[in-house]
Design a protein around this motif. Structure first.
Motif, short mmCIF file in Angstrom:
data_model
loop_
_atom_site.label_atom_id
_atom_site.label_comp_id
_atom_site.label_asym_id
_atom_site.label_seq_id
_atom_site.Cartn_x
_atom_site.Cartn_y
_atom_site.Cartn_z
N THR A 161 1.14 7.39 13.32
CA THR A 161 0.27 6.26 13.62
C THR A 161 -0.16 5.58 12.33
OG1 THR A 161 -0.58 7.39 15.57
CG2 THR A 161 -1.86 5.53 14.76
N CYS A 162 0.02 4.26 12.29
CA CYS A 162 -0.39 3.46 11.13
C CYS A 162 -1.10 2.21 11.64
CB CYS A 162 0.84 3.04 10.33
SG CYS A 162 1.68 4.42 9.55
N ARG A 163 -1.75 1.55 10.72
CA ARG A 163 -2.43 0.31 11.14
C ARG A 163 -1.40 -0.75 11.54
NH1 ARG A 163 -7.12 -0.46 6.51
NH2 ARG A 163 -7.80 1.70 6.52
N THR A 217 -0.77 10.56 10.41
CA THR A 217 -1.18 9.16 10.20
C THR A 217 -0.91 8.83 8.74
OG1 THR A 217 -3.46 9.80 9.71
CG2 THR A 217 -3.00 9.11 11.97
N SER A 267 -5.97 11.65 7.88
CA SER A 267 -7.29 11.52 7.27
C SER A 267 -8.20 12.63 7.80
CB SER A 267 -7.89 10.16 7.64
OG SER A 267 -8.04 10.10 9.05
N THR A 319 -2.23 0.63 15.27
CA THR A 319 -3.58 0.41 15.78
C THR A 319 -4.13 -0.99 15.51
OG1 THR A 319 -4.37 1.43 13.75
CG2 THR A 319 -4.32 2.83 15.71
N ARG A 320 -3.54 -1.69 14.53
CA ARG A 320 -4.14 -2.99 14.21
C ARG A 320 -3.14 -4.14 14.23
NH1 ARG A 320 -8.77 -1.51 9.67
NH2 ARG A 320 -9.10 0.60 10.43
N THR A 325 -5.00 10.12 19.02
CA THR A 325 -6.04 10.91 19.68
C THR A 325 -6.37 10.32 21.06
OG1 THR A 325 -7.52 9.60 18.30
CG2 THR A 325 -7.16 11.88 17.63
N ARG A 340 0.80 -1.24 0.00
CA ARG A 340 0.00 0.00 0.00
C ARG A 340 0.83 1.28 0.00
NH1 ARG A 340 -3.13 0.51 4.96
NH2 ARG A 340 -4.35 2.11 3.91
N ASP A 374 -10.72 15.26 14.65
CA ASP A 374 -10.60 14.85 16.06
C ASP A 374 -9.47 15.59 16.76
OD1 ASP A 374 -12.68 13.20 15.55
OD2 ASP A 374 -11.57 11.32 15.65
N ARG A 398 -4.60 4.79 18.78
CA ARG A 398 -4.74 6.03 18.02
C ARG A 398 -4.09 7.16 18.81
NH1 ARG A 398 -10.59 6.70 15.14
NH2 ARG A 398 -10.30 5.09 13.58
N GLY A 421 -10.93 12.32 9.33
CA GLY A 421 -11.36 11.98 10.69
C GLY A 421 -10.31 12.37 11.73
N LEU A 422 -9.07 12.02 11.46
CA LEU A 422 -7.98 12.36 12.39
C LEU A 422 -7.88 13.88 12.54
CD1 LEU A 422 -5.08 11.47 13.83
CD2 LEU A 422 -4.31 12.81 11.88
P1 A2P Z 1 -7.55 2.73 13.09
O1 A2P Z 1 -6.83 1.49 12.66
O2 A2P Z 1 -8.04 2.66 14.50
O3 A2P Z 1 -8.62 3.16 12.13
P2 A2P Z 1 -5.81 4.67 7.44
O4 A2P Z 1 -4.85 3.57 7.00
O5 A2P Z 1 -7.24 4.28 7.46
O6 A2P Z 1 -5.55 5.98 6.72
O7 A2P Z 1 -5.43 4.97 8.95
C1 A2P Z 1 -4.13 5.30 9.33
C2 A2P Z 1 -4.08 5.33 10.83
O8 A2P Z 1 -4.86 6.44 11.29
C3 A2P Z 1 -4.67 4.09 11.45
O9 A2P Z 1 -3.81 3.67 12.48
C4 A2P Z 1 -6.01 4.57 11.98
O10 A2P Z 1 -6.45 3.90 13.15
C5 A2P Z 1 -5.71 6.00 12.34
N1 A2P Z 1 -6.93 6.82 12.34
C6 A2P Z 1 -7.91 6.85 11.42
N2 A2P Z 1 -8.87 7.71 11.75
C7 A2P Z 1 -8.49 8.27 12.92
C8 A2P Z 1 -9.07 9.24 13.79
N3 A2P Z 1 -10.25 9.80 13.50
N4 A2P Z 1 -8.39 9.56 14.89
C9 A2P Z 1 -7.21 8.98 15.19
N5 A2P Z 1 -6.62 8.06 14.42
C10 A2P Z 1 -7.25 7.70 13.29
#
Ligand code: A2P
Length: 276
Positions: free
Chosen positions: A159-161, A131, A241, A201-202, A212, A33, A247, A210, A243-244
């Motif tokens: 932060t990444c998955r 992220t 993103s 996160t995963r 946040t 990816r 937040d 996360r 969302g991040l």
């Molecule tokens: P999560 O795995 O909990 O969704 P993506 O690959 O979808 O762009 O995400 C990259 C990283 O950003 C992932 O670790 C994801 O966590 C985290 N992330 C996505 N949305 C948010 C958010 N609203 N606040 C904090 N971290 C986020």
């Protein structure tokens, strides 16, 4: 840049034929990816670390297919570097992920953006929250001496998955801390100001969650030995993103920080990471 790269003879001899074309000099793949690539830099291109430009390829219809890409290289670098996601059905990245040294990409040399020092008031501590590919503008800022001249402390969170998705940022920070040329360029005492804070996160890793969540529950501040975030001392740049970004805006504003812009520098700035 100080990393060793194989000399590409094709690059040296191939003349650009597209309008605004630049030649690819290096491509690195991290996961299925994520990848990064480097290109020649137009002699006239000046930019501020953290800005983005439009990058692309010719589409099937012969028209340029362009997307906004943060320049990941610092402004002193003679080449340009970009860090990209690969989306299998993405109009641009489904093709861009196959580029090789010697190929050409289109680059519109009009850099813009808000993740720049000019959009922040002077402060003591700089937080860079990324992220995914949102790390790209920070890859530029972390290699810019101005970042360390302006702040006493620089904390970059990524932060990444999954763990493998942290490779680009981890390699970059390792290189900053270990490479002699980087130390000379940026200054050893400057680099001592930098803390890298990776989380997943995963997939299991030494630090999970996360950013946040880690910020809200106090873990991040505790890990850093910092009492709190305040508009008197702290400045932040956010790139991830939607969302991040939303937040983190809410959290930072909860600490009293206000959003800045080039024309109105304040305490924090936000930009959406490229996702297509
Ligand atoms: P999560 O795995 O909990 O969704 P993506 O690959 O979808 O762009 O995400 C990259 C990283 O950003 C992932 O670790 C994801 O966590 C985290 N992330 C996505 N949305 C948010 C958010 N609203 N606040 C904090 N971290 C986020």
């Amino acid at each position: 840049m100080t990393e060793q790269r194989p000399v590409n003879e094709v690059t040296a001899t191939k003349a650009p034929t597209l309008p605004d074309a630049q030649t690819v000099t290096d491509v690195r793949h991290y996961t299925d990816r994520l990848f990064s690539f480097r290109t020649t830099r137009p002699a006239s291109l000046r930019f501020r670390s953290g800005e983005f430009v439009m990058i692309g390829l010719l589409g099937d219809n012969g028209k340029p297919l362009l997307r906004a890409y943060s320049i990941a290289s610092p402004s002193w670098d003679e080449e340009l570097e970009f860090y990209s996601i690969k989306v299998q059905d993405g109009p641009l990245t489904s093709k861009l992920q196959h580029i090789k040294p010697g190929d050409q990409v289109i680059l519109r040399p009009k850099p813009v953006g808000t993740l720049v020092h000019d959009a922040l008031l002077p402060g003591k501590r700089l937080w860079l929250f990324a992220t995914g590919t949102g790390f790209a503008p920070f890859a530029s800022l972390l290699r810019d001496p101005e970042t360390y001249e302006r702040f006493e402390q620089v904390i970059v969170t990524h932060t990444c998955r999954e763990v493998a998705e942290l490779t680009y940022s981890r390699d970059l920070v390792d290189n900053l801390k270990s490479d002699e040329l980087m130390q000379e360029l940026l200054g050893q005492e400057h680099l001592a100001k930098l803390t890298y804070y990776p989380t997943t996160t995963r997939e299991q890793s030494p630090r999970m969650g996360r950013i946040t969540t880690l910020l809200k529950d106090g873990t991040l501040l505790e890990d850093m030995g910092i009492d709190g975030i305040s508009p008197d001392t702290d400045r932040a740049m956010v790139c991830g993103s939607m969302g991040l970004n939303l937040d983190l805006k809410e959290i930072l504003e909860g600490f009293g920080l206000e959003e800045g812009a080039n024309s109105d520098p304040k305490h924090y700035v936000v930009e959406k990471a490229f996702v297509g």
